[in-house]
Design an enzyme around this catalytic site. Structure first.
Site, PDB file in Angstrom:
ATOM      1  N   LYS A 158     -40.236 -84.851  39.611  1.00 22.46           N
ATOM      2  CA  LYS A 158     -38.920 -84.812  39.411  1.00 22.46           C
ATOM      3  C   LYS A 158     -39.250 -85.060  37.509  1.00 22.46           C
ATOM      4  O   LYS A 158     -39.050 -86.417  37.712  1.00 22.46           O
ATOM      5  CB  LYS A 158     -37.623 -85.134  40.014  1.00 22.46           C
ATOM      6  CG  LYS A 158     -37.835 -83.699  41.300  1.00 22.46           C
ATOM      7  CD  LYS A 158     -38.366 -82.554  41.826  1.00 22.46           C
ATOM      8  CE  LYS A 158     -37.845 -81.906  42.542  1.00 22.46           C
ATOM      9  NZ  LYS A 158     -37.680 -80.204  42.586  1.00 22.46           N
ATOM     10  N   GLU A 214     -42.535 -77.299  35.398  1.00 25.15           N
ATOM     11  CA  GLU A 214     -41.702 -76.132  36.637  1.00 25.15           C
ATOM     12  C   GLU A 214     -40.414 -76.004  35.858  1.00 25.15           C
ATOM     13  O   GLU A 214     -39.144 -77.416  35.548  1.00 25.15           O
ATOM     14  CB  GLU A 214     -41.784 -76.450  37.659  1.00 25.15           C
ATOM     15  CG  GLU A 214     -40.258 -75.722  38.067  1.00 25.15           C
ATOM     16  CD  GLU A 214     -41.152 -75.944  40.009  1.00 25.15           C
ATOM     17  OE1 GLU A 214     -42.467 -76.194  40.245  1.00 25.15           O
ATOM     18  OE2 GLU A 214     -41.034 -76.093  40.627  1.00 25.15           O
ATOM     19  N   HIS A 290     -42.900 -71.162  45.803  1.00 21.57           N
ATOM     20  CA  HIS A 290     -42.060 -72.106  45.446  1.00 21.57           C
ATOM     21  C   HIS A 290     -41.551 -71.736  47.668  1.00 21.57           C
ATOM     22  O   HIS A 290     -41.109 -70.609  48.269  1.00 21.57           O
ATOM     23  CB  HIS A 290     -40.836 -72.525  44.640  1.00 21.57           C
ATOM     24  CG  HIS A 290     -39.340 -72.943  45.215  1.00 21.57           C
ATOM     25  ND1 HIS A 290     -38.168 -72.996  46.427  1.00 21.57           N
ATOM     26  CD2 HIS A 290     -39.191 -74.743  45.050  1.00 21.57           C
ATOM     27  CE1 HIS A 290     -38.058 -74.415  45.836  1.00 21.57           C
ATOM     28  NE2 HIS A 290     -38.089 -74.798  45.627  1.00 21.57           N
TER      29      HIS A 290
HETATM   30 MG    MG Z   1     -38.358 -76.432  41.352  1.00 20.25          MG
END
Ligand code: MG
Length: 372
Positions: A158, A214, A290
């Site tokens: 992330k 992303e 996803h």
């Molecule tokens: Mg995502």
């Protein structure tokens, strides 16, 4: 073959140490499985994601009374009706009704869909990089090291929740650790604008092992996505929350994205989900599903991916990877399926080819209390 019984399995697990992404920290993980059983004894499993109290009331008071007595073979009609009330519940019902038809025919779900084109589907280790503790970067490095040691050749981490400086420091340290041993995807959870993304441009050019960037920005900013796609040296991916195939059309028509990421639980049923996959192929785009919020949904994503033609003739790139949650989450063990060297064998038995672990369903049953 009428629906005679509907069972629901709401599950809750409170995390000892919260983890998170740019949207914040998760304090718990949940799972809501449903089992539809027909008068002839054939059953099918589905999964729904939402706050458990909402799902409990919705199923008990409206969806279960509606389904009882209805023909299990009228999937499109039943799913379209429930979709008007609660789309994500409809997606779960769609899974269960798909499995019932496959089992009734004595077929695996892939056989029902025309037969698998791939025996193995690659998966990538999906990590939530942020922790409340100040040493979150060190903890992230340990997690990534563990995923690579477990055989994952692809890892997602992330960005977007800290300052750009801090996030870039984290990714630099990760790259130094990886030494190109694994490929890396960066997920910003729609946190940036175009100017912020361009602060990453030079680094993205430096690293040859990047899989994709992303959701750098909110998905409705199609023009900005088109601009990014024309300038960035790596693929741009996104769309995990888009509700149906039509929602991907603006991005695809304008060539604003390289990889779409539909989620079987966030779409309008398995039939609609597979339309989305095919739509990407019609536009010549990649699809990397996803599946972070679900355990049965990722199994469905794997089976749908197995029935999708290859996007490339390149060795090792025949089919795009499916997301695989490797964080603390007991529900990822509900179905007896696990990757070996970063790939999952596509199930072959009737229906799903497997059923959930009943002991885990009992052990983690939500007690009905309110949680936030
Ligand atoms: Mg995502």
């Amino acid at each position: 073959m009428r629906i005679e019984r509907v069972e629901t399995y709401p599950l809750l697990h409170r995390l000892k140490q919260p983890y998170g992404d740019a949207n914040g920290y998760k304090k718990y993980r949940t799972c809501f499985l449903i089992r539809l059983i027909t008068s002839s004894g054939v059953d099918g499993w589905g999964e729904v994601i939402d706050w458990l109290p909402t799902l409990a009331v919705g199923f008990q008071d409206r969806i279960i009374p509606f389904l009882l007595g209805k023909p299990a073979t009228e999937r499109l009609h039943l799913v379209n009706t429930i979709k008007k009330w609660h789309q994500r519940s409809a997606a779960g019902v769609s899974m269960a009704l798909t499995e019932i038809v496959a089992k009734k025919a004595g077929l695996s779900i892939c056989e029902l869909w025309g037969g698998k084109l791939h025996d193995y589907i690659p998966v990538y280790a999906s990590l939530q990089s942020y922790r409340e503790e100040p040493d979150w970067q060190e903890r992230s490095l340990v997690q990534v090291e563990q995923a690579v040691a477990d055989g994952f050749a692809r890892v997602k981490v992330k960005i977007g929740g800290k300052t750009i400086k801090e996030d870039q420091e984290h990714i630099r340290r990760l790259q130094a650790l990886l030494q190109g041993q694994a490929r890396l995807a960066l997920d910003a959870n729609q946190s940036y604008d175009a100017a912020a993304v361009f602060q990453w441009e030079r680094l993205l050019q430096e690293w040859p092992n990047l899989l994709w960037l992303e959701e750098p920005m909110p998905m409705e900013r199609v023009a900005d996505y088109k601009l990014l796609r024309s300038r960035l040296p790596i693929p741009v991916a996104g769309g995990e929350n888009l509700p149906d195939a039509a929602a991907f059309v603006p991005l695809l028509r304008q060539g604003a994205i390289d990889i779409i990421q539909p989620d079987p639980m966030h779409q309008d049923g398995m039939d609609g989900y597979r339309e989305t996959l095919q739509l990407a192929r019609h536009f010549g785009m990649r699809v990397s599903p996803h599946a972070f919020d679900g355990v049965l949904s990722r199994l469905y994503a794997i089976m749908a991916q197995a029935c999708l033609p290859a996007w490339s003739k390149m060795a090792g790139e025949e089919i795009e990877p499916v997301e695989w949650d490797v964080m603390e989450n007991p529900f990822t063990r509900l179905f007896p399926i696990a990757p070996v060297r970063g790939a999952v064998a596509v199930p072959t038995g009737p229906g799903l080819g497997m059923a959930p672990d009943l002991e885990l369903l009992t052990a983690y049953r939500w007690d009905g209390s309110i949680y936030r």
